[in-house]
Design an enzyme around this catalytic site. Sequence first.
Site, PDB file in Angstrom:
ATOM      1  NE  ARG A  22      -1.902  -1.486   3.476  1.00 34.91           N
ATOM      2  CZ  ARG A  22      -2.197  -1.395   4.767  1.00 34.91           C
ATOM      3  NH1 ARG A  22      -3.389  -0.992   5.153  1.00 34.91           N
ATOM      4  NH2 ARG A  22      -1.312  -1.701   5.690  1.00 34.91           N
ATOM      5  CG  ASN A  40      -3.738  -4.627   3.331  1.00 30.70           C
ATOM      6  OD1 ASN A  40      -3.225  -4.519   2.221  1.00 30.70           O
ATOM      7  ND2 ASN A  40      -3.022  -4.645   4.441  1.00 30.70           N
TER       8      ASN A  40
END
Length: 97
Positions: A22, A40
């Site tokens: 990320r 996520n």
Amino acid sequence: MAEPLKSVDYEVFGTVQGVCFRMYTEGEAKKRGLVGWVKNTSKGTVTGQVQGPEEKVNSMKSWLSKVGSPSSRIDRADFSNEKTISKLEYSNFSIRY
């Protein structure tokens, strides 16, 4: 004329959690001047949306499907809801939790 703006949703499969995916995605998006988000999922994938000039979005799609973060292993990336938009729906790119 300005380059058309594009929006696309993505989901990346493989070893993409616990590998700074990320954070790297946010960095790559900002480097390209793109907006949107990444997070996520509970099933071990990373999902999100990216918006910006068509050429930059295409470059980001390539990064999401082939490069990723240094420790990640990408099995595949799915892209959906790809469309031309008249204006950006986000002011920046963020990591969602």
